[in-house]
Enzyme design. Structure first.
Site, PDB file in Angstrom:
ATOM      1  N   ASP A  32       0.989 -33.180 -37.816  1.00 51.52           N
ATOM      2  CA  ASP A  32       0.065 -33.981 -37.004  1.00 51.52           C
ATOM      3  C   ASP A  32       1.017 -35.162 -36.216  1.00 51.52           C
ATOM      4  O   ASP A  32       0.996 -36.159 -36.971  1.00 51.52           O
ATOM      5  CB  ASP A  32      -1.018 -34.638 -38.008  1.00 51.52           C
ATOM      6  N   ASP A 217      -1.272 -35.889 -29.441  1.00 53.02           N
ATOM      7  CA  ASP A 217      -1.652 -35.854 -30.969  1.00 53.02           C
ATOM      8  C   ASP A 217      -1.796 -34.602 -31.359  1.00 53.02           C
ATOM      9  O   ASP A 217      -2.796 -33.709 -30.867  1.00 53.02           O
ATOM     10  CB  ASP A 217      -3.239 -36.423 -31.044  1.00 53.02           C
TER      11      ASP A 217
END
Ligand SMILES: Cc1cc(CN)n(C)n1
Length: 327
Positions: A32, A217
């Site tokens: 992430d 992201d």
């Protein structure tokens, strides 16, 4: 050195999982670039929460050390979250190794993590200033590894319904077309953040969003952009409707979706293929499909996996830049 691991999409490209080794135990994890905690499912969790997961067992690692009195608590943009205790151990990702990496052992996780049995935790790859460990903030794997990597970079090669890769310490030019274009990263908020103020729908005119910013992201499934951009995009799609019941814009699955080009740092227009913006059917007959591009109300846009499927992304922690090229 450097490290390469396969990035395997879950069903429907909801997230991309890659294996890491913690104290010799292999765990498939969600990488992430939008957060900065490395936390794992583990044997401290309730048996109910552990069910179906690979659970790290600190007692079986000869190199695990508890950090007395340390704890973490994190919540994500989708409302999910985790909290627990903290230790250190040796982490190896495809050959790139950190001997004293903070490992956050969840003692509580939200239901969406429990039901996502393919994922056994997150590897945060944003800036360490976002790490939630208290009383002493910890560093991300990339931050710890940077000085020993051949290059202070990691890259994401995420693909639509196919296996890609995360790479640490090298840029593999066979994974993208042409050459990378680099843009400045604004590290103030701890994200891989850049200005993004220009947008082009298909071959149409360019629209400007004053002050637009975005983050890259990998932990967000979709591409969340300014509402005006999203409306302009779907005005070019016959049958597109804002469907409150399913929670976003849907369109006929056979719709012709234009490409969307978004500005990255004022130096590059990243094209996202229309085909990658067709995210998933919402009905069994696959008549109606859910858009991979959806609106976000904040002026910090979130370019998630939908963008990564069209763009190879390199994250340079040496000079705080982000590089992109089509793939
Ligand atoms: C678990 C998780 C991670 C992210 C992106 N940073 N979201 C939205 N949810």
């Amino acid at each position: 050195g450097s490290g390469v691991v396969a990035a395997t999409p879950e069903q429907g490209d909801v997230e991309y999982l890659a294996p890491i080794s913690i104290g010799g135990q292999t765990m498939n994890m969600d990488f992430d670039s939008g957060s900065s905690d490395l936390w794992v499912f583990n044997t401290q969790l309730s048996t109910a929460s552990q069910t179906g997961h690979t659970n790290f067992d600190p007692a079986k690692s000869s190199t695990f050390k508890l950090i007395q009195g340390a704890s973490f608590s994190i919540s994500y943009g989708d409302g999910s979250g985790a909290a627990g205790t903290v230790g250190t151990d040796t982490v190896n990702i495809g050959g790139a190794t950190v001997t004293s990496q903070a490992i956050e052992l969840a003692t509580a996780v939200s239901s969406s993590f429990v039901s996502d049995t393919q994922s056994n935790g997150l590897v945060g790859l944003a800036y360490s200033k976002l790490n939630t460990v208290k009383p002493t903030q910890q560093k991300t794997f990339f931050d710890n590894a940077k000085s020993t990597l051949a290059m202070p970079v990691f890259t994401a090669d995420l693909r639509q319904a196919a296996v890609g890769a995360y790479t640490f310490g090298a840029i593999d030019s066979t994974r993208f077309n042409g050459s990378l274009t680099w843009a400045a990263v604004n590290t103030t908020n701890g994200f891989w953040q850049f200005s993004s103020t220009k947008f082009q729908v298909g071959r149409g005119s360019t629209m400007n969003i004053a002050g637009g910013q975005a983050i890259a992201d990998t932990g967000t499934t979709l591409m969340l952009a300014n509402a005006a951009v999203v409306n302009a995009y779907y005005s070019q799609v016959t049958g597109a409707v804002n469907n409150q019941t399913v929670g976003g814009v849907t369109f006929p699955c056979n719709a012709q979706l234009p490409d969307l080009a978004v500005d990255v740092g004022g130096t590059y227009m990243a094209t996202v293929r229309g085909d990658d913006i067709n995210f998933a059917p919402v009905d069994a007959a696959s008549t109606t499909c859910f858009g991979g591009l959806q609106a976000i109300s904040s002026n910090l846009q979130i370019y998630g996996d939908i963008m990564f499927k069209s763009q190879f992304v390199a994250f340079n922690g040496g000079n705080n830049t982000i590089g992109m090229a089509p793939h």
